[in-house]
Scaffold this motif. Structure first.
Motif, PDB file in Angstrom:
ATOM      1  N   GLN A  41       4.603  24.046  29.261  1.00 46.05           N
ATOM      2  CA  GLN A  41       4.057  22.718  29.599  1.00 46.05           C
ATOM      3  C   GLN A  41       2.603  22.600  29.146  1.00 46.05           C
ATOM      4  O   GLN A  41       2.188  21.551  28.657  1.00 46.05           O
ATOM      5  N   LEU A  42       1.839  23.681  29.320  1.00 44.43           N
ATOM      6  CA  LEU A  42       0.422  23.654  28.921  1.00 44.43           C
ATOM      7  C   LEU A  42       0.283  23.464  27.412  1.00 44.43           C
ATOM      8  O   LEU A  42      -0.667  22.833  26.937  1.00 44.43           O
ATOM      9  N   GLN A  43       1.255  23.995  26.667  1.00 40.65           N
ATOM     10  CA  GLN A  43       1.214  23.828  25.204  1.00 40.65           C
ATOM     11  C   GLN A  43       1.365  22.365  24.806  1.00 40.65           C
ATOM     12  O   GLN A  43       0.951  21.957  23.718  1.00 40.65           O
ATOM     13  N   GLN A  44       2.004  21.575  25.687  1.00 39.99           N
ATOM     14  CA  GLN A  44       2.210  20.136  25.395  1.00 39.99           C
ATOM     15  C   GLN A  44       0.976  19.303  25.744  1.00 39.99           C
ATOM     16  O   GLN A  44       0.905  18.136  25.407  1.00 39.99           O
ATOM     17  N   ARG A  45       0.055  19.902  26.510  1.00 39.46           N
ATOM     18  CA  ARG A  45      -1.137  19.155  26.946  1.00 39.46           C
ATOM     19  C   ARG A  45      -2.285  19.381  25.973  1.00 39.46           C
ATOM     20  O   ARG A  45      -2.232  20.279  25.136  1.00 39.46           O
ATOM     21  N   ALA A  46      -3.334  18.574  26.143  1.00 36.14           N
ATOM     22  CA  ALA A  46      -4.545  18.790  25.336  1.00 36.14           C
ATOM     23  C   ALA A  46      -5.155  20.144  25.717  1.00 36.14           C
ATOM     24  O   ALA A  46      -5.013  20.606  26.855  1.00 36.14           O
ATOM     25  N   PRO A  47      -5.838  20.799  24.767  1.00 38.40           N
ATOM     26  CA  PRO A  47      -6.501  22.068  25.092  1.00 38.40           C
ATOM     27  C   PRO A  47      -7.700  21.825  26.010  1.00 38.40           C
ATOM     28  O   PRO A  47      -8.222  20.713  26.074  1.00 38.40           O
TER      29      PRO A  47
END
Ligand code: ZN
Length: 299
Positions: free
Chosen positions: A37-43
């Motif tokens: 899920q974090l990979q889908q969010r902005a860094p």
């Protein structure tokens, strides 16, 4: 034969059990599902902030040491941060040497924000309204002269604010920035060993991770700003700044939180946009303060 335990024995036993409890608390884990899920969010991008400067003294000045490390370090050279200044602090901001440090911060492309304009670290929430008004006018005048433009950021001393102080900040065009991570560094010099600091920052960043996963944090210029607070008048912070930068990167990796290519802000205008976006929008909303301050001021 059993004997009565002394107070000393009881205190020792309590300390040992406390340490055992701390040691056995598992570090926060990012599950594979969370990681994807974090990979889908902005860094994320770390927005460093420093409270209480300028430091006193002309030799080994902590504020100047911080400036040098932000500029040159093995993690990312050219870091820009927000310095919440005490423009009229006793033996520091009020002196020519103190003002020279603040001018150096501006010359280095750092952002100056308002913290106090009184001789001491005054609690705005305890000041009479007319005294706070005078203090805000003084501080804004000082910072406008130093920066060449009016400041737009404030960090309340002691993290103490209420509806009235928040409204006063707003009337003066000041956005109130709290923090996600707080280093709590150097409060007891020599005690906060590396492992302790690492665990402290890791736990706070795990909380940020959870807020990102529920979509709570804004994206600014393609990144999610994560606010980190240090004390630039603190010799411990100054001595360990480069190490702190590395710890922040390590904890992000450990929690599998993607960062921007340059993980720290490096341009004043971007610092300002990020800080304004992360500032408190509603002064009457439930407070979210770092560490023990939430226990003291939170309701
Ligand atoms: Zn302060």
């Amino acid at each position: 034969m059993l004997t009565r335990p002394t107070t000393r024995t009881l205190v020792l036993a309590a300390l040992i059990s406390l340490l055992a409890a701390c040691a056995s608390t598992p570090p926060p884990q990012t599950t594979p599902d969370m990681a994807s899920q974090l990979q889908q969010r902005a860094p994320i991008r770390f927005l460093l902030t420093f409270d209480d400067g300028p430091a006193r003294g002309s030799t080994d000045n902590s504020s100047l040491q911080i400036l040098r490390t932000l500029d040159q370090n093995p993690v990312q050279p050219g870091i820009k941060a927000v310095f919440f200044a005490q423009t009229r602090s006793w033996h520091a901001g009020e002196t020519e040497a103190g003002r020279a440090i603040l001018r150096q911060e501006v010359a280095d492309g750092q952002v100056l924000g308002f913290h106090t304009a009184t001789p001491f670290h005054a609690d705005h929430a305890l000041m009479k309204p007319q005294d706070l008004e005078a203090s805000l006018n003084n501080g804004i005048a000082d910072l406008t002269s130093l920066r060449g433009s009016a400041p737009d950021l404030v960090r309340p001393p002691f993290w103490a604010y209420n509806a009235q102080t928040f409204a006063a900040y707003q009337q003066h065009g000041l956005h109130m920035l709290l923090t996600d991570l707080s280093a709590n560094d150097g409060k007891i010099y020599g005690y906060h060993i590396s492992l302790h600091r690492r665990g402290n920052l890791l736990n706070m960043l795990a909380h940020v991770r959870d807020e990102i996963l529920i979509g709570k944090l804004p994206v600014v210029d393609g990144a999610i700003p994560v606010v980190v607070t240090f004390h630039d008048i603190n010799g411990y912070t100054a001595d360990h700044m480069a190490e702190y930068l590395q710890i922040l990167i390590d904890t992000a990796h450990e929690l599998q939180m993607p960062t921007t290519t340059r993980p720290f802000y490096d341009e004043a205008a971007a610092v300002d946009r990020a800080a304004v976006a992360r500032a408190v929008k509603d002064g009457s909303a439930p407070k979210e303060l770092p560490g023990v301050w939430q226990w003291i001021w939170g309701e």
